[in-house]
Design a protein around this motif. Structure first.
Motif, PDB file in Angstrom:
ATOM      1  N   ASP A  19       9.838  46.946   8.543  1.00  0.00           N
ATOM      2  CA  ASP A  19       9.764  46.063   7.273  1.00  0.00           C
ATOM      3  C   ASP A  19      10.925  44.921   7.473  1.00  0.00           C
ATOM      4  OD1 ASP A  19       8.089  47.741   6.088  1.00  0.00           O
ATOM      5  OD2 ASP A  19       9.834  48.562   4.835  1.00  0.00           O
ATOM      6  N   GLU A  20      12.091  45.161   8.006  1.00  0.00           N
ATOM      7  CA  GLU A  20      12.954  44.281   8.431  1.00  0.00           C
ATOM      8  C   GLU A  20      12.577  43.170   9.498  1.00  0.00           C
ATOM      9  OE1 GLU A  20      17.016  45.332   9.297  1.00  0.00           O
ATOM     10  OE2 GLU A  20      17.112  46.841   7.691  1.00  0.00           O
ATOM     11  N   ARG A  21      11.873  43.577  10.516  1.00  0.00           N
ATOM     12  CA  ARG A  21      11.582  42.703  11.720  1.00  0.00           C
ATOM     13  C   ARG A  21      10.211  41.818  10.929  1.00  0.00           C
ATOM     14  NH1 ARG A  21      12.712  39.148  14.530  1.00  0.00           N
ATOM     15  NH2 ARG A  21      11.231  38.889  16.343  1.00  0.00           N
ATOM     16  N   ALA A  22       9.495  42.391  10.252  1.00  0.00           N
ATOM     17  CA  ALA A  22       8.236  41.822   9.490  1.00  0.00           C
ATOM     18  C   ALA A  22       8.987  40.540   8.563  1.00  0.00           C
ATOM     19  CB  ALA A  22       7.394  42.730   8.483  1.00  0.00           C
ATOM     20  N   LEU A  23      10.197  41.034   7.760  1.00  0.00           N
ATOM     21  CA  LEU A  23      10.622  39.869   7.035  1.00  0.00           C
ATOM     22  C   LEU A  23      11.264  38.861   7.688  1.00  0.00           C
ATOM     23  CD1 LEU A  23      12.072  41.889   4.262  1.00  0.00           C
ATOM     24  CD2 LEU A  23      10.408  40.270   4.033  1.00  0.00           C
ATOM     25  N   LEU A  24      11.808  39.297   8.898  1.00  0.00           N
ATOM     26  CA  LEU A  24      12.470  38.039   9.999  1.00  0.00           C
ATOM     27  C   LEU A  24      11.407  37.282  10.475  1.00  0.00           C
ATOM     28  CD1 LEU A  24      15.404  40.161  11.572  1.00  0.00           C
ATOM     29  CD2 LEU A  24      15.358  38.333   9.785  1.00  0.00           C
ATOM     30  N   ILE A  25      10.278  37.890  10.836  1.00  0.00           N
ATOM     31  CA  ILE A  25       9.182  37.063  11.102  1.00  0.00           C
ATOM     32  C   ILE A  25       8.797  35.990  10.161  1.00  0.00           C
ATOM     33  CG2 ILE A  25       6.622  36.946  12.061  1.00  0.00           C
ATOM     34  CD1 ILE A  25       7.430  39.650  13.306  1.00  0.00           C
ATOM     35  N   GLY A  26       8.529  36.595   9.088  1.00  0.00           N
ATOM     36  CA  GLY A  26       8.014  35.800   7.750  1.00  0.00           C
ATOM     37  C   GLY A  26       9.247  34.597   7.498  1.00  0.00           C
ATOM     38  N   ILE A  27      10.437  34.758   7.772  1.00  0.00           N
ATOM     39  CA  ILE A  27      11.343  33.782   7.552  1.00  0.00           C
ATOM     40  C   ILE A  27      11.371  32.737   8.760  1.00  0.00           C
ATOM     41  CG2 ILE A  27      13.885  33.367   7.828  1.00  0.00           C
ATOM     42  CD1 ILE A  27      14.211  36.276   6.198  1.00  0.00           C
ATOM     43  N   LYS A  28      11.112  33.006   9.702  1.00  0.00           N
ATOM     44  CA  LYS A  28      10.952  32.288  10.812  1.00  0.00           C
ATOM     45  C   LYS A  28       9.871  31.367  10.627  1.00  0.00           C
ATOM     46  CE  LYS A  28      10.435  31.972  15.659  1.00  0.00           C
ATOM     47  NZ  LYS A  28      10.301  32.665  16.980  1.00  0.00           N
ATOM     48  N   CYS A  29       8.659  31.880  10.345  1.00  0.00           N
ATOM     49  CA  CYS A  29       7.399  31.044  10.008  1.00  0.00           C
ATOM     50  C   CYS A  29       7.590  30.310   8.938  1.00  0.00           C
ATOM     51  CB  CYS A  29       6.512  32.056   9.757  1.00  0.00           C
ATOM     52  SG  CYS A  29       5.581  33.002  11.317  1.00  0.00           S
ATOM     53  N   GLU A  30       8.369  30.545   7.754  1.00  0.00           N
ATOM     54  CA  GLU A  30       8.449  29.795   6.450  1.00  0.00           C
ATOM     55  C   GLU A  30       9.473  28.600   7.032  1.00  0.00           C
ATOM     56  OE1 GLU A  30       6.626  29.430   3.926  1.00  0.00           O
ATOM     57  OE2 GLU A  30       5.565  31.507   4.072  1.00  0.00           O
ATOM     58  N   ARG A  31      10.349  28.919   7.767  1.00  0.00           N
ATOM     59  CA  ARG A  31      11.536  27.925   8.212  1.00  0.00           C
ATOM     60  C   ARG A  31      10.783  26.881   9.099  1.00  0.00           C
ATOM     61  NH1 ARG A  31      15.458  30.891   9.674  1.00  0.00           N
ATOM     62  NH2 ARG A  31      16.492  30.658   7.968  1.00  0.00           N
ATOM     63  N   GLY A  32       9.974  27.225   9.899  1.00  0.00           N
ATOM     64  CA  GLY A  32       9.128  26.266  10.592  1.00  0.00           C
ATOM     65  C   GLY A  32       8.311  25.373   9.884  1.00  0.00           C
ATOM     66  N   ILE A  68      14.217  35.307   2.519  1.00  0.00           N
ATOM     67  CA  ILE A  68      15.511  35.930   2.629  1.00  0.00           C
ATOM     68  C   ILE A  68      16.035  36.551   1.586  1.00  0.00           C
ATOM     69  CG2 ILE A  68      17.925  34.611   2.626  1.00  0.00           C
ATOM     70  CD1 ILE A  68      16.616  32.475   3.997  1.00  0.00           C
ATOM     71  N   ARG A  69      15.941  36.327   0.371  1.00  0.00           N
ATOM     72  CA  ARG A  69      16.337  37.576  -0.744  1.00  0.00           C
ATOM     73  C   ARG A  69      15.797  38.763  -0.669  1.00  0.00           C
ATOM     74  NH1 ARG A  69      15.302  32.897  -4.321  1.00  0.00           N
ATOM     75  NH2 ARG A  69      13.457  33.911  -4.759  1.00  0.00           N
ATOM     76  N   GLU A  70      14.517  38.884  -0.178  1.00  0.00           N
ATOM     77  CA  GLU A  70      13.854  40.203  -0.029  1.00  0.00           C
ATOM     78  C   GLU A  70      14.527  41.034   1.158  1.00  0.00           C
ATOM     79  OE1 GLU A  70      11.718  41.980  -1.698  1.00  0.00           O
ATOM     80  OE2 GLU A  70      11.712  40.337  -3.211  1.00  0.00           O
ATOM     81  N   PHE A  71      14.753  40.029   2.199  1.00  0.00           N
ATOM     82  CA  PHE A  71      15.355  40.531   3.408  1.00  0.00           C
ATOM     83  C   PHE A  71      16.856  41.156   2.913  1.00  0.00           C
ATOM     84  CE2 PHE A  71      18.192  40.198   7.092  1.00  0.00           C
ATOM     85  CZ  PHE A  71      17.484  41.009   8.008  1.00  0.00           C
ATOM     86  N   ARG A  72      17.557  40.488   2.401  1.00  0.00           N
ATOM     87  CA  ARG A  72      18.855  41.063   1.687  1.00  0.00           C
ATOM     88  C   ARG A  72      18.903  42.044   1.075  1.00  0.00           C
ATOM     89  NH1 ARG A  72      21.403  34.887   1.503  1.00  0.00           N
ATOM     90  NH2 ARG A  72      21.810  34.555   3.544  1.00  0.00           N
ATOM     91  N   ASP A  73      17.913  42.143   0.123  1.00  0.00           N
ATOM     92  CA  ASP A  73      17.817  43.221  -0.791  1.00  0.00           C
ATOM     93  C   ASP A  73      17.566  44.621  -0.159  1.00  0.00           C
ATOM     94  OD1 ASP A  73      18.179  41.695  -2.881  1.00  0.00           O
ATOM     95  OD2 ASP A  73      16.410  41.588  -3.626  1.00  0.00           O
ATOM     96  N   LEU A  74      16.467  44.450   0.891  1.00  0.00           N
ATOM     97  CA  LEU A  74      15.999  45.452   1.835  1.00  0.00           C
ATOM     98  C   LEU A  74      17.173  46.273   2.618  1.00  0.00           C
ATOM     99  CD1 LEU A  74      13.972  47.532   2.867  1.00  0.00           C
ATOM    100  CD2 LEU A  74      13.271  45.706   4.640  1.00  0.00           C
ATOM    101  N   ARG A  75      18.059  45.270   3.045  1.00  0.00           N
ATOM    102  CA  ARG A  75      19.247  45.795   3.876  1.00  0.00           C
ATOM    103  C   ARG A  75      20.101  46.373   3.105  1.00  0.00           C
ATOM    104  NH1 ARG A  75      21.271  43.148   8.667  1.00  0.00           N
ATOM    105  NH2 ARG A  75      19.725  43.644  10.210  1.00  0.00           N
ATOM    106  N   ALA A  76      20.475  45.759   1.658  1.00  0.00           N
ATOM    107  CA  ALA A  76      21.330  46.301   0.821  1.00  0.00           C
ATOM    108  C   ALA A  76      20.901  47.982   0.244  1.00  0.00           C
ATOM    109  CB  ALA A  76      21.663  45.533  -0.601  1.00  0.00           C
ATOM    110  N   ARG A  77      19.560  47.909   0.073  1.00  0.00           N
ATOM    111  CA  ARG A  77      19.057  49.143  -0.088  1.00  0.00           C
ATOM    112  C   ARG A  77      19.279  50.454   0.847  1.00  0.00           C
ATOM    113  NH1 ARG A  77      14.937  45.883  -2.242  1.00  0.00           N
ATOM    114  NH2 ARG A  77      13.567  46.763  -0.508  1.00  0.00           N
ATOM    115  N   ARG A  78      19.200  49.805   1.916  1.00  0.00           N
ATOM    116  CA  ARG A  78      19.560  50.745   3.352  1.00  0.00           C
ATOM    117  C   ARG A  78      21.001  51.007   3.485  1.00  0.00           C
ATOM    118  NH1 ARG A  78      14.497  48.795   7.217  1.00  0.00           N
ATOM    119  NH2 ARG A  78      13.093  49.812   6.060  1.00  0.00           N
ATOM    120  N   GLY A  79      21.724  50.234   2.708  1.00  0.00           N
ATOM    121  CA  GLY A  79      23.253  50.500   3.024  1.00  0.00           C
ATOM    122  C   GLY A  79      23.945  49.440   3.875  1.00  0.00           C
ATOM    123  N   GLY A  80      23.133  48.593   4.359  1.00  0.00           N
ATOM    124  CA  GLY A  80      23.624  47.614   5.075  1.00  0.00           C
ATOM    125  C   GLY A  80      23.780  46.251   4.526  1.00  0.00           C
ATOM    126  N   SER A  81      24.368  45.165   5.514  1.00  0.00           N
ATOM    127  CA  SER A  81      24.306  44.051   4.823  1.00  0.00           C
ATOM    128  C   SER A  81      23.813  42.893   5.941  1.00  0.00           C
ATOM    129  CB  SER A  81      25.707  43.420   4.819  1.00  0.00           C
ATOM    130  OG  SER A  81      26.534  43.517   5.916  1.00  0.00           O
TER     131      SER A  81
END
Length: 93
Positions: A19-32, A68-81
């Motif tokens: 999931d994290e990697r998928a969101l990062l790919i989406g972030i990269k595409c949306e940024r582009g 970006i918000r979804e990625f940060r929320d996912l990280r927070a739910r998994r105990g990371g930042s």
């Protein structure tokens, strides 16, 4: 072109990723996409074309912010930042 912008991400998705990697790919595409529409919108004089490109850029920015918000929320739910560097990736002009 859209194929060039999304080809790498599509290939990674087909290979299977988390999931994290998928969101990062989406972030990269949306940024582009945001940069593309913003850059071309700024090239127009005041016109309908300028308005449309800048409207698309704003929509892509909203998508980017959502991912970006979804990625940060996912990280927070998994105990990371998530640091700014996590979601920014390498800078491009």
């Amino acid at each position: 072109s859209a194929n060039g912008l999304f080809a790498e991400g599509a290939e990674q998705l087909r290979a299977g990723i988390d999931d994290e990697r998928a969101l990062l790919i989406g972030i990269k595409c949306e940024r582009g996409s945001h940069r593309f529409f913003q850059r071309y919108g700024e090239r127009f004089e005041d016109s309908e074309g300028k308005r449309i490109f800048l409207e698309f850029a704003a929509e892509e920015r909203e998508h980017l912010d959502l991912l970006i918000r979804e990625f940060r929320d996912l990280r927070a739910r998994r105990g990371g930042s998530a640091s700014q560097a996590d979601v920014e990736g390498p800078s491009t002009p």
